[in-house]
Each structure stands twice: as C-alpha cells, then as structure tokens.
Design a protein around this motif. Structure first.
Motif, PDB file in Angstrom:
ATOM      1  N   PHE A  81      12.975 -57.096  -3.882  1.00 31.89           N
ATOM      2  CA  PHE A  81      11.855 -57.444  -4.448  1.00 31.89           C
ATOM      3  C   PHE A  81      11.745 -57.810  -5.728  1.00 31.89           C
ATOM      4  N   SER A 128       5.128 -59.936   3.966  1.00 34.13           N
ATOM      5  CA  SER A 128       4.056 -59.244   2.962  1.00 34.13           C
ATOM      6  C   SER A 128       4.883 -58.657   1.674  1.00 34.13           C
ATOM      7  N   ILE A 129       6.007 -58.536   1.854  1.00 36.51           N
ATOM      8  CA  ILE A 129       6.961 -58.433   0.483  1.00 36.51           C
ATOM      9  C   ILE A 129       6.769 -59.586  -0.428  1.00 36.51           C
ATOM     10  N   LEU A 169       3.394 -60.095  -1.777  1.00 39.19           N
ATOM     11  CA  LEU A 169       3.519 -58.972  -2.832  1.00 39.19           C
ATOM     12  C   LEU A 169       3.983 -59.463  -4.131  1.00 39.19           C
ATOM     13  N   ILE A 218       1.823 -61.531  -6.154  1.00 42.11           N
ATOM     14  CA  ILE A 218       1.015 -61.085  -6.865  1.00 42.11           C
ATOM     15  C   ILE A 218       1.441 -60.529  -8.105  1.00 42.11           C
ATOM     16  N   VAL A 219       2.691 -59.662  -8.029  1.00 39.01           N
ATOM     17  CA  VAL A 219       3.114 -58.996  -9.333  1.00 39.01           C
ATOM     18  C   VAL A 219       3.751 -60.074 -10.410  1.00 39.01           C
ATOM     19  N   THR A 265      -4.112 -61.507  -7.073  1.00 39.86           N
ATOM     20  CA  THR A 265      -4.484 -61.542  -5.665  1.00 39.86           C
ATOM     21  C   THR A 265      -5.310 -63.031  -5.487  1.00 39.86           C
ATOM     22  N   ALA A 275      -2.397 -64.910  -4.309  1.00 37.85           N
ATOM     23  CA  ALA A 275      -2.014 -64.593  -3.000  1.00 37.85           C
ATOM     24  C   ALA A 275      -2.714 -65.117  -1.880  1.00 37.85           C
ATOM     25  N   PHE A 307      -7.162 -59.484  -1.799  1.00 38.75           N
ATOM     26  CA  PHE A 307      -5.958 -58.968  -1.306  1.00 38.75           C
ATOM     27  C   PHE A 307      -6.048 -58.972   0.158  1.00 38.75           C
ATOM     28  N   PHE A 354      -3.836 -61.225   2.789  1.00 32.25           N
ATOM     29  CA  PHE A 354      -2.938 -60.607   3.768  1.00 32.25           C
ATOM     30  C   PHE A 354      -3.439 -60.827   5.358  1.00 32.25           C
TER      31      PHE A 354
END
Lengths: 418, 310
Positions: free
Chosen positions: A2, A263-264, A267, A270-271, A315, A318, A404, A408
């Motif tokens: 990650f 999904s990772i 994520l 986003i991070v 988000t 994403a 978010f 997803f």
C-alpha cells in the motif's frame, strides 16, 4: 505494498513541475497579487490610502466676522443672542474642525495649512489630492448671504485627477459640509436659529465590529484561504487523470496481476491526494504567514479543517477515477479541472465574499467542499471555537462519505476476472 | 500446464475469440501467430485473468482459475503490448515499485532488480528516467518488470512492436535465453512469422478469432507438404507471361513481385515441360530458379488466402 502505491504517486507528482506550477505557484501568485491589491484598501490599514489635503486661506476669519457684524448691525440689527449663535457657524473653523479634529478622519487624512504664496508650488508638485482655496471675504459674504439677498460665497476646490479615490473622498466630505451649512442657512432665514442651535459637526466616531462580535478577518487572510481552497480542488482532477493513464497504459493490469485488490488501489489514490493536498496547504499557509503575518492559532483547529478538506478532495479524486475507469475516458477529470473547479470556487466564496451572495446561493456555497472549509477557516480566524466549526466539519464529513461510497460502488471492484 | 478450453469472447456483436483451445506446458515456448485483429490479444488477456470470457475456461493444472485467479497470477508474468511503465521514474524505481506490489522481500527484491537489469541489458541506464529511454530500451524494461517475481509462465504480447532490428534481436535472444536458463514457459504472440519461427516449439495460427492451425513448426509446414514452392527470377517483368502461367491450372498461390514470381505446385508434378515453352513463347529469360520449403507465411496464405501482414 500500500505504501509502495502511495510512494510511487508522490514521486511521480514531485517530478512533474507543470503540476506544481498550477497547484502551487499560481495560488501563491494570486494570493500575493490580491493580498497586496485589496489588502490595504479593505482591511483598515490606511497607509496606502492616506488623503493629502491642503487648505489655503486668503482671509482672517475673525476679522471678516467682525466686519460682518458691524455691517449687519447697521442694516438689520443684531442682538447678542443671534451673534452668539452665529459664532457657532464660523464656516472655515467648522470645515477645519471637520477635517482636522475628527479622530476617525485623522486616520486617513493629512490636512495641511499652506501659505497663499505657496499655492502655485502646491499645484505644480501635485502632492495633494485636493486643495481647498478660501478667498478673501468669504466669511463675511457667507453671513451676509444668510440675512440678505447677497450672493452665496464660494471657495475653490482643486481636485487631483490622478488621485481619483482622494478626490471622491474630498467631494463627499464637502458635500456633507455644504449640506449642513445650507440647512443651517435655511433655519436662520426662517428665524429658527438661536444660541442653542449649533451646526452639527459630522460624527464619524464609530467602531468596526463584525455582526457576531467576532474578530474581523483581513482581506489578505480571506483571499489566502479562499485561493487555497480553490487550488486544493485541482488535486482531485490531477490524481484522477493520473489514475486513468495507469489504466490506459495497462499499468493497472500489472497492479491487478500482482493480486492487489482494486479497493486498495482506490484507497491509495485517496491517501496520496490527502498527503499532497495537505502539503500544498501547509506551503500556501506558511507563505501567507510570512507574507501577510496571518497567524494560525489555535493550530489544531486549522489542522482539522485542512485534513477534512484534503479528505474530501481525496474522495473526489477517487470518484473521478471511478467514473474515468467506468466509462474508459479521461473526460470526467478534464471537465472537473476545466469547469467544475471554477464553479465550485465561485459558489464557495473564492472570488467573492459569501455576504455578497443571495441567501440561497450562499447556502449552496456553504455545501461546497471549498465553501464549507473556507467558512471553517474564517470562523477560526474570527476566534471561533471547535464547537463553532463543527457544522463545517459535519458538511465535509458528509461530502467525503458520499463521494467515497459512490466511488467504491462505481469502481470496477473486482478488476480482472476475479 | 495452462489449458484454454473452448474459449469464446464476444464484444457486443463481434466474436473476438471463437471456441479457442490451446495449452502450454512448463518450459516450452508457444507462438500465437496471426494478423492484427485475429484475437490474439483478447485470448491472452483472458489467459492472464484480466478479462472474463463469454464462454469456456482457463485451467491451471486442470483446475479452473476463473474463480481463483490469484493462483495463476502468482505464476504468471505478463508483458503487455503497450509500454506499461512510469515515464517519470527511473528503471530501478519502476522495478522497485512493481517488485514491491508483488510483495517481494526487500533484500530479495534488491538482488532480483540487479539480476533483471543485467538480463535486459539496462544495468548502466538504471538511474535514468524512462522518458529519456529509446523505444527499444523501454520495451526491454517492459519485459524486465514481468520477470521480477520469477514467473513460471510468461505471456508476451507482441513485445517487439515498433523497435529497431538491433533491439528486436536483443529481445529475441533474451527470450530464448530466459527459456533455456530459467526454464520459463513462454506464450509469444506476434504477427512476425520469422520471430515465431525462430523462438517457438509449437505454434497456434489464429485468424478471425479462431485457431486455424496448430502444431510444431514442422507439423504446420507439413500442411503444405504435398506442394513445393517454386521461385523464378526473370530478366524483366511480363504481364502476358504471368497471365499465361495462371491459365495453366496446375499452379497455385501465384505471387508476383516485380521480376520475381513464386508459385506452389504439387510435389510430383513435372512442370518444366510446361514452363520452358511458355518462356520461349513470351521471350522470357529466366535468371534464376529454385525450389523452396514452404514457410509459415505460405501456410497462412494457403489457409486464409491472405498475407499475414495485411
């Protein structure tokens, strides 16, 4: 793994000078320009707005008044009570009182008495925004015009065309002055004037306070926050565009083949966006601090708002990535960067203060991520507490959650055939 | 062993892959030959677990991987046709990133990166951002990324597209060496017949989504074993002579390229008594004459009536 996804994203963006040009240098330039252009005008710093006025007096007011009394008593008779009332109406004294002695006026006016022989020099140097020239016999003629049909006196006012603001201010002051004297003249002619009535001097004394009795926010602070809130939004389009390129060049396939859950991957977008956005904000806020002395106290509250807006931007990145992937097109991030950011900036108060909007528009603006964050920052600047910024944190949390969830749901969760 | 069973993929109304069956055993190099649009890339995308098939199955050791692709992914390296790299990163950084997402332990990754850089001949260019690489260097790194986790099976989708002959030869030699030294099984797709002929033990020829021929090089060429290819070099081109040849009826696949004429003829046919009088009749001087073994190109032409690189 990650961490590798995030590290890669940061490396790529740190090596893209074009992105930093848009996301850092542009807001810095705008904050600087707007801060300096509007700051001194709107935030009560009067140095850049000091009006220089000169008064040239060709007569001795007391002598002229004495001459009037002598002449008037011969023509119309003048009792002691009226004489006392008239001393309250000495026109030049009142003008000087208005200009020289009012504390509020003193803040933005330099009034200088100059000798009549220096008037030409004053004209040619152009240092004064306005020169008021009182001719000989003005006072006597002024009082005579109240009691007789004699023509009303005039004094000359020279306005400097190159100092438009100064000229406007002087005009306003003189209009007010003229109005008051006209009123008093009318009262005198109708025999309403007596010792107890005196010419009111303009009462400019006031204190500037915000509606909620909070600290005022300087213009430079307002635009530092509002510009930052506009430019933080660009990260969403930028990161989503990068993500689409990873799909387009089949890098995403390689990520899937490494058994990374989509999904990772989402994520990580986003991070990465949160980190880059917060970094951008820290740089811009640090710049605003050194440039305009904007303070961030209490800093934890600023940190909370900054994290929340960065999270919303993450988000959104994403969500845009999910739309790009779903429709196999980079259009979503392009439209966001080229149009939606400008609309959100407009509604969110980046260009104009919320107070200038109609209530309905202001309400919509407060529900934009940048608008909510901006109001949060302004509340803290005004001395607001955590409780007072809670509504804005709530709005940002709701927006982040909505983006978010949709992101997803839209993103091809399985990736590949699993 | 990876097996593809009755694989079909339909995009809207287009059947891109139609009832394809193929397999690859450990250590062999299998070629997937076909023109652009034949369905090669779709087939290998399904085999790579990247696309869901409309019908059919992909088996690893006789078990379907459609529900558990991770098992195959762990053994698989994929070299896509596109340069799937980050231009802003150096070769080493790209390899580090892809190694990290494959969860290769730090120390081992360091060793693997050094080894792969040597394998692909980029050890001296490892600190240079990829955007400054030539097309051939990018292609080599594209292969290198797929080798990092030491896959048992390597799928290469046209890995030599758009590069110079020198880089192409380097890549072909690397693939050959990889197969020999690491015993990596390789599925190699190309529309370059000579690449497939050079590398592969077995070949599948695809056209319009279907496998139209399969086997070893020799087996495929044997499709044309009943014929021989004759190549004539004439002193000058003559349309009337070509027309006269076509009218003979015993020749097939007549190809004319300026003064060169090639045609197929049944192995037991004595065609010289027919050819020589025709030459005399049309004042044709034959500068050279030879009999050739059929190529894969000839086989493809024979099977589809079209050249491979249309």
């Amino acid at each position: 793994m990650f961490f590798a996804l995030i590290q890669k994203q940061l490396k790529i963006l740190f090596r893209s000078p074009q992105e930093w040009l848009v996301l850092l240098l542009m807001p810095i330039a705008l904050i600087t320009i707007i801060g300096f252009a509007l700051g001194s005008l709107m935030e009560g710093s009067t140095e850049a707005f000091k009006v220089n006025i000169a008064i040239v007096q060709h007569e001795d007011e007391q002598q002229e008044f004495a001459a009037f009394l002598q002449e008037a008593s011969e023509i119309i008779g003048m009792d002691e009570q009226v004489q006392k009332s008239l001393t309250q109406m000495m026109p030049i004294s009142k003008l000087k009182e208005l200009l020289f002695e009012n504390e509020e006026m003193k803040q933005f006016m330099n009034v200088t008495n100059i000798d009549p022989k220096d008037i030409e020099k004053a004209h040619s140097k152009g240092d004064y925004g306005a020169i008021i020239e009182v001719p000989n016999g003005f006072t006597k003629q002024f009082f005579m015009s109240i009691f007789t049909e004699e023509e009303k006196p005039t004094f000359k006012v020279y306005l400097n065309d190159n100092k438009e603001i100064t000229s406007t201010v002087v005009k306003s002051i003189l209009d007010s002055y003229q109005y008051q004297f006209t009123l008093m003249t009318e009262l005198a002619t109708k025999d309403f004037i007596n010792e107890d009535i005196s010419l009111p001097t303009a009462n400019f004394s006031s204190s500037i306070q915000t509606i909620n009795q909070q600290e005022p926010v300087s213009t430079s602070a307002y635009y530092s926050f509002s510009m930052s809130m506009m430019f933080i939004l660009y990260w969403a389009g930028t990161l989503a565009g990068q993500a689409f390129l990873e799909k387009h060049f089949h890098i995403f396939d390689r990520i899937i083949l490494a058994n990374i859950n989509p999904s990772i991957y989402l994520l990580a977008i986003i991070v990465s966006t949160v980190i880059l956005s917060m970094l951008q904000m820290f740089i811009l806020f640090a710049y605003a601090h050194f440039m305009f002395d904007i303070s961030y106290d209490p800093w934890p509250l600023y940190l909370i708002i900054t994290f929340m807006i960065a999270l919303v931007v993450g988000t959104i990145a994403a969500l845009l990535s999910a739309i790009n992937y779903r429709f196999n097109s980079i259009e979503a991030s392009n439209i966001f960067g080229s149009s939606l950011v400008a609309i959100l900036a407009l509604l969110g108060g980046s260009f104009f203060n919320f107070s200038s909007f109609a209530p309905a528009i202001a309400k919509i603006g407060s529900w934009t991520p940048n608008g909510a964050a901006l109001q949060g920052y302004l509340t803290i600047q005004q001395g607001g507490s955590f409780e007072q910024i809670t509504p804005y944190i709530a709005i940002l949390s709701i927006l982040a959650t909505i983006c978010f969830i949709i992101a997803f749901l839209l993103f091809p969760r399985k990736g590949g055939i699993a | 062993m990876i097996e593809v069973v009755n694989l079909t993929k339909t995009f809207k109304k287009v059947r891109a892959v139609d009832e394809v069956n193929l397999y690859i055993e450990p250590g062999e190099i299998v070629g997937l030959l076909g023109p652009n649009g034949a369905g090669k890339s779709t087939t290998i995308a399904i085999m790579s677990t990247l696309i869901q098939p409309t019908n059919g199955d992909v088996l690893l050791q006789h078990k379907s991987i459609l529900k558990n692709p991770a098992a195959l992914r762990n053994l698989l390296g994929v070299v896509p046709q596109e340069i799937a790299l980050y231009d802003e990163l150096t070769a080493r950084e790209n390899l580090e990133f892809f190694g990290n997402i494959h969860k290769i332990p730090r120390q081992k990754l360091k060793e693997r990166i050094d080894k792969v850089l040597v394998q692909i001949g980029l050890e001296n260019e490892r600190k240079k951002p990829v955007k400054h690489y030539s097309g051939g260097m990018k292609r080599r790194l594209n292969i290198g990324v797929a080798l990092l986790h030491e896959p048992e099976y390597l799928i290469m989708d046209e890995p030599t597209v758009g590069i110079d002959p020198q880089s192409r030869n380097y890549i072909l030699e690397t693939v050959k060496k990889l197969n020999k030294e690491a015993n990596t099984a390789i599925i190699y797709t190309s529309h370059y017949m000579e690449e497939v002929e050079f590398l592969c033990d077995r070949i599948y020829i695809m056209d319009k989504g279907r496998i139209i021929a399969a086997g070893t090089k020799e087996e495929i060429k044997a499709i044309l074993s009943s014929e021989k290819t004759i190549v004539l070099k004439l002193e000058k081109h003559s349309n009337t002579f070509v027309d006269a040849l076509m009218k003979q009826g015993i020749l097939s696949n007549i190809q004319v390229k300026e003064a060169h004429i090639s045609f197929n003829v049944a192995k037991n046919t004595d065609f010289l008594p027919m050819l020589l009088p025709l030459c005399e009749e049309h004042n044709i001087v034959i500068k050279s004459f030879h009999v050739e073994e059929p190529t894969l190109e000839d086989v493809f032409l024979h099977l589809t009536g079209r050249a491979l690189r249309n």
